[in-house]
Design a protein around this motif. Sequence first.
Motif, PDB file in Angstrom:
ATOM      1  N   ALA A 118       0.822  -1.210   0.000  1.00 33.02           N
ATOM      2  CA  ALA A 118       0.000   0.000   0.000  1.00 33.02           C
ATOM      3  C   ALA A 118       0.853   1.257   0.000  1.00 33.02           C
ATOM      4  N   SER A 119       2.070   1.158   0.488  1.00 31.90           N
ATOM      5  CA  SER A 119       2.943   2.326   0.609  1.00 31.90           C
ATOM      6  C   SER A 119       3.609   2.729  -0.693  1.00 31.90           C
ATOM      7  N   THR A 126       4.758   6.834  -9.109  1.00 29.56           N
ATOM      8  CA  THR A 126       5.080   8.219  -9.460  1.00 29.56           C
ATOM      9  C   THR A 126       6.583   8.412  -9.560  1.00 29.56           C
ATOM     10  N   ALA A 127       7.317   7.913  -8.575  1.00 28.86           N
ATOM     11  CA  ALA A 127       8.771   8.028  -8.604  1.00 28.86           C
ATOM     12  C   ALA A 127       9.361   7.309  -9.812  1.00 28.86           C
ATOM     13  N   LEU A 144      18.051  17.265  -8.360  1.00 23.96           N
ATOM     14  CA  LEU A 144      17.592  17.952  -7.160  1.00 23.96           C
ATOM     15  C   LEU A 144      16.205  17.429  -6.821  1.00 23.96           C
ATOM     16  N   VAL A 145      16.053  16.876  -5.627  1.00 23.39           N
ATOM     17  CA  VAL A 145      14.783  16.313  -5.176  1.00 23.39           C
ATOM     18  C   VAL A 145      14.254  17.144  -4.020  1.00 23.39           C
ATOM     19  N   HIS A 146      13.134  17.831  -4.246  1.00 21.94           N
ATOM     20  CA  HIS A 146      12.486  18.576  -3.175  1.00 21.94           C
ATOM     21  C   HIS A 146      11.715  17.616  -2.268  1.00 21.94           C
ATOM     22  N   LEU A 152       7.332  10.143  -1.256  1.00 26.49           N
ATOM     23  CA  LEU A 152       7.745  10.156  -2.651  1.00 26.49           C
ATOM     24  C   LEU A 152       9.228  10.452  -2.781  1.00 26.49           C
ATOM     25  N   GLY A 153       9.697  11.453  -2.056  1.00 27.45           N
ATOM     26  CA  GLY A 153      11.098  11.834  -2.154  1.00 27.45           C
ATOM     27  C   GLY A 153      12.055  10.717  -1.783  1.00 27.45           C
TER      28      GLY A 153
END
Length: 325
Positions: A118-119, A126-127, A144-146, A152-153
Amino acid sequence: MKAVVMNRPGDRDVMAYVAWPDPQPGPGEVLVTVAAAGVNFMDLGVRQGKAWTETPDPKVMGVEGAGTVRAVGAGVTEFAPGDRVAWVYAPGSYAEQVVIPAASVVPVPSGIDDETAASVMMQGLTASHFATDFYPVQPGDVALVHAAAGGLGLLLTQIIKLRGGTVIGRVSSAEKAVVARAAGADHVIIDTAGQFAQQVRALTGGIGVAVVYDGSGPVTFQGSLDALRASGTFCWYGPVLGAPEAIEIMSLPRSIKLGYAVFSDHIPTPALLRQHAAQLFDWIARGQLKVQATTAYPLKEAAQALADIESRKTTGKLLLVPAGR
């Protein structure tokens, strides 16, 4: 069954944990007992009235989760009662049961637990879209990852590293910096005011990054532009936090490429949905992709979970777990 509904657009007070009619699968559908439902910024947008406006209130919230098939409708042959499945977009997932088109669920391997499945559906797919499709990261690329300590990051950072890239993560606190580094970020910038571009350019010897993944809203937009190298790619997402002002296209610097990334473009067919989900599960089984510690709330506390994700103070994935799980 019990479910979480919104009675009208608004703040957390529009949500209620109520008794709701048990759903029944129609042709081509499966009825699933929900083991865990994912909490997403998309759900916040729904609650605020920015999405699903065509669906009358009250309506059951949530779109993501994992669980066990309880019954199948006519014509369903690929799944049977007892099969474990997960899904990324099934309206009504904040509930003890949900009906989903069979084409929209994926099988969950025996080595992957429900909470993990589920996670990673929405945020993992998306990633995957961001790093393998929208901008396919190449060895040596700097990204660069906000919000690098968010659910998600953290996954995006790991996929970039799997593809041979270098990650500069931006976070809002020292505590989140620790989480981002543990996921593999090579450099971490702590910033809350959108003043990060100079540090990014210093870390890249003045060149700038190959790609920026920015879902942090208007406050970071200009800094992300400034952080890009010549012909770099700006991956914009996250409409819930707002959009930048209108852009004059001839003002875009250094021949950069700017686009709005939508994860559904990564999985337009059942075959691609299952292919990309299987890749995520395989990475997890091999220990190449690690799901950071999740925060699980009882289903009845969905309003609090959404308030917490809206606060931007959480790390990792937030889940809702029905009673008795």
